[in-house]
Scaffold this active site. Structure first.
Site, short mmCIF file in Angstrom:
data_model
loop_
_atom_site.label_atom_id
_atom_site.label_comp_id
_atom_site.label_asym_id
_atom_site.label_seq_id
_atom_site.Cartn_x
_atom_site.Cartn_y
_atom_site.Cartn_z
N HIS A 42 -40.74 106.96 -43.46
CA HIS A 42 -40.50 107.60 -44.75
C HIS A 42 -41.09 106.74 -45.87
O HIS A 42 -41.49 105.59 -45.65
CB HIS A 42 -39.01 107.82 -44.96
CG HIS A 42 -38.39 108.69 -43.92
ND1 HIS A 42 -37.86 108.20 -42.75
CD2 HIS A 42 -38.24 110.04 -43.87
CE1 HIS A 42 -37.41 109.20 -42.02
NE2 HIS A 42 -37.63 110.33 -42.66
N ASP A 70 -37.24 101.18 -41.59
CA ASP A 70 -37.80 102.52 -41.71
C ASP A 70 -39.25 102.38 -42.14
O ASP A 70 -39.54 102.06 -43.30
CB ASP A 70 -37.02 103.34 -42.75
CG ASP A 70 -37.55 104.77 -42.89
OD1 ASP A 70 -38.60 105.08 -42.30
OD2 ASP A 70 -36.90 105.57 -43.60
N SER A 82 -37.63 115.59 -42.43
CA SER A 82 -37.24 114.71 -43.52
C SER A 82 -38.42 114.20 -44.34
O SER A 82 -38.25 113.81 -45.49
CB SER A 82 -36.45 113.51 -42.96
OG SER A 82 -37.21 112.84 -41.98
#
Length: 425
Positions: free
Chosen positions: A407, A404, A159
Site C-alpha cells: 500500500h 507494509d 484495498s
C-alpha cells in the site's frame, strides 16, 4: 513606375521561396526527431520473484518455481493521435510537495497515515511523475469536479483501490469536502456525495471481482479457505454498474491467497491448499478467467460507462518476505535499470494486457490505466513499519512489527495516479 513594380514582384517571389524553404526545413527536422524517438525505449530488466502482500492483511508465502525471465518494457514513443504515453517517464523532484497533509485531510486510513504514525523522513513527499514526451499537469480539483457535475464515479477492487480513493478524496477536499452517505459493515465499501456538484464517488469492495466466500476477519485470520466461483461475477458491483458514468476497476493480489476454485458449482481445483486433496491449479488460470468474465460483462452492458482498467501494483519487500524479515526502508525512487519486477507481477500484468486487448477487439469502451511500471520505481512510498502508530515506541517493543510494502503512504506516490487519470479524462 513599371520598373519599380517589376522589382517589387521579384522581391516578393524571392521572399515566398525563402519562406517555403524554411517551412520544409522545419518539417524535415520534426520528422527526423519523431523518427528517432520511436527508437528510444526502456532498457530491458531482469525479472525475479519477490514477496507479495495483499490487503492490510498478508497472504501466505507464494512459491514460484519458474526461472527469471527478461521482459521488454514499452517503448518511449509519441502516439499516433499526437499525445504521449503517460505511463513512460521518470519521477522528478517537486519542491512544492503534496497539496494536502494528514492534518488537512481526515479520510486517510490508519494504516496509510505514515506522517501521523511517526515516519521520520519526508523526502518521499517531494517527487512527481513526469512522462517523457509531454507535460503532465497537476490534478485540478475544480476541473475534475466540474467535469463530474451530475455524474457518478465508482472504484471497484481491493484495498489498493480504496487507497486510491482516499488520495482522490484528500485532493478534492481542497475544493469541496465530500459528505459520507454510505458504508458497509466493515467500512470497505463506501460512498460520498458532493452537493455543490451533484457528484457521487463510490469505492466498492470486490477483491476478486468474481463471486467469493471469504472466511477472514479484519486482521486476516481465516477460519476456512476462500471459495471462489470463477464463472460468476460478484453482484456487489455488477448490480450497481448501470448507475455509474465512470469506473476504475482492477484485480489484484487476493488471487495469491489460499483458494478453492468452482465452476458450475463444482470444484475444479485450488491454489495454495497443500492440506486439501484437491488438484492444484495456478492462480494464472483463475485470474484470466475472472478478468475475461469481467470484461465481457462490461462490453455487453447497456450502460456504456467510461471504464479505466488498472494493471497490477508491485510490492517492494527486500531481503525477505513479509514473514521472514522483509522490509522497505528506502527513502528515494529508483532510476531506470535499478529495479527488478517480480515474476508473479509480470505474469499478472501479461494476463491483464492480453485480456484487455482481447476485449478491445470487441469494442470495449475502456482505457488502460497501466500504473505498474511507474509504481515499480517508488520503493520509498510504502508505510513499511509505519503502518502502525509509533512502531518503535517503548510500549510497542514487544509487539511484532509488520511491514507494509504494497500500500501507499498518504500523501505519497499514489497521488500522481490522479494526475494521470484526469489527463486521460
Amino acid at each position: 513606375m513599371k520598373a519599380y513594380n517589376s522589382n517589387n514582384v521579384i522581391k516578393k517571389q524571392f521572399s515566398l521561396v525563402v519562406v517555403k524553404f524554411a517551412v520544409c526545413f522545419l518539417l524535415l527536422g520534426l520528422a527526423y526527431r519523431l523518427f528517432l524517438s520511436n527508437f528510444e525505449q526502456f532498457s530491458q530488466i531482469e525479472v525475479n520473484d519477490i514477496a507479495l502482500v495483499s490487503d492490510n492483511t498478508l497472504p501466505p508465502p507464494v512459491t514460484v518455481s519458474e526461472p527469471p525471465v527478461t521482459v521488454d518494457l514499452p517503448k518511449n514513443q509519441t502516439l499516433q493521435n499526437g499525445t504521449c504515453d503517460l505511463f513512460i517517464g521518470d519521477w522528478i523532484r517537486d519542491p512544492s510537495g503534496p497539496v494536502y497533509t494528514n492534518t488537512t485531510c481526515d479520510t486517510i486510513e490508519f494504516h496509510q497515515n505514515c506522517m501521523k504514525n511517526g515516519r521520520p523522513d519526508i523526502e518521499y513527499l517531494y517527487w512527481r511523475w513526469n512522462p517523457r514526451d509531454c507535460e503532465l499537469p497537476r490534478f485540478s480539483p475544480k476541473k475534475f469536479l466540474n467535469l463530474m457535475r451530475n455524474k457518478s464515479f465508482a472504484f471497484i477492487g481491493d484495498s489498493i483501490m480504496r487507497n486510491h480513493v482516499q488520495s482522490l478524496l484528500c485532493i478534492l477536499s481542497q475544493e469541496e469536502q465530500g459528505d459520507a452517505v454510505y458504508h458497509d459493515k466493515q467500512y470497505k465499501s463506501r460512498r460520498w456525495y458532493f452537493p455543490n456538484h451533484n457528484f457521487t464517488l463510490s469505492v466498492i469492495w470486490s477483491p476478486f471481482l468474481a463471486k467469493a466466500t471469504v472466511f477472514e476477519d479484519d486482521n486476516g485470520v481465516s477460519t476456512d479457505i476462500t471459495k471462489l466461483h470463477l464463472d460468476k461475477l460478484d453482484d456487489v458491483w455488477t448490480r450497481q454498474f448501470d448507475s455509474f458514468d465512470y469506473v476504475v476497476i482492477a484485480g489484484g493480489k487476493w488471487y495469491l491467497k489460499s483458494t478453492i476454485y468452482y465452476e458450475n458449482n463444482t470444484i475444479v481445483g485450488c491454489h495454495y491448499c497443500p492440506d486439501k486433496n484437491i488438484t492444484h491449479v495456478g492462480f494464472e488460470y483463475a485470474y484470466r478467467k475472472a478478468l475475461n468474465s469481467t470484461m465481457k460483462f462490461i462490453t455487453s452492458s447497456k450502460n456504456k460507462a467510461l471504464t479505466f482498467f488498472r494493471t497490477t501494483t508491485p510490492d517492494h519487500f527486500e531481503n525477505g518476505e513479509w514473514n521472514t524479515g522483509g522490509y522497505c526502508n528506502r527513502t528515494g525512487p529508483f532510476k531506470e535499470g535499478e529495479v527488478d519486477i517480480g515474476y508473479v507481477d509480470e505474469v499478472m500484468r501479461k494476463i491483464e494486457l492480453e485480456e484487455f486487448e482481447r476485449a478491445s477487439e470487441l469494442g470495449l469502451n475502456m482505457k488502460l490505466f497501466d500504473t505498474t511500471l511507474l509504481s515499480l520505481l517508488r520503493p520509498d512510498g510504502h508505510p513499511g513499519v509505519y503502518r502502525q502508530y509509533q512502531p518503535f515506541a517503548r510500549e510497542s517493543k514487544n509487539k511484532k512489527i509488520q511491514n507494509d510494502c504494497l500500500h501507499w503512504c498518504l500523501p505519497g506516490p499514489i497521488d500522481s495516479w490522479n494526475d494521470i487519470m484526469l489527463e486521460m479524462l
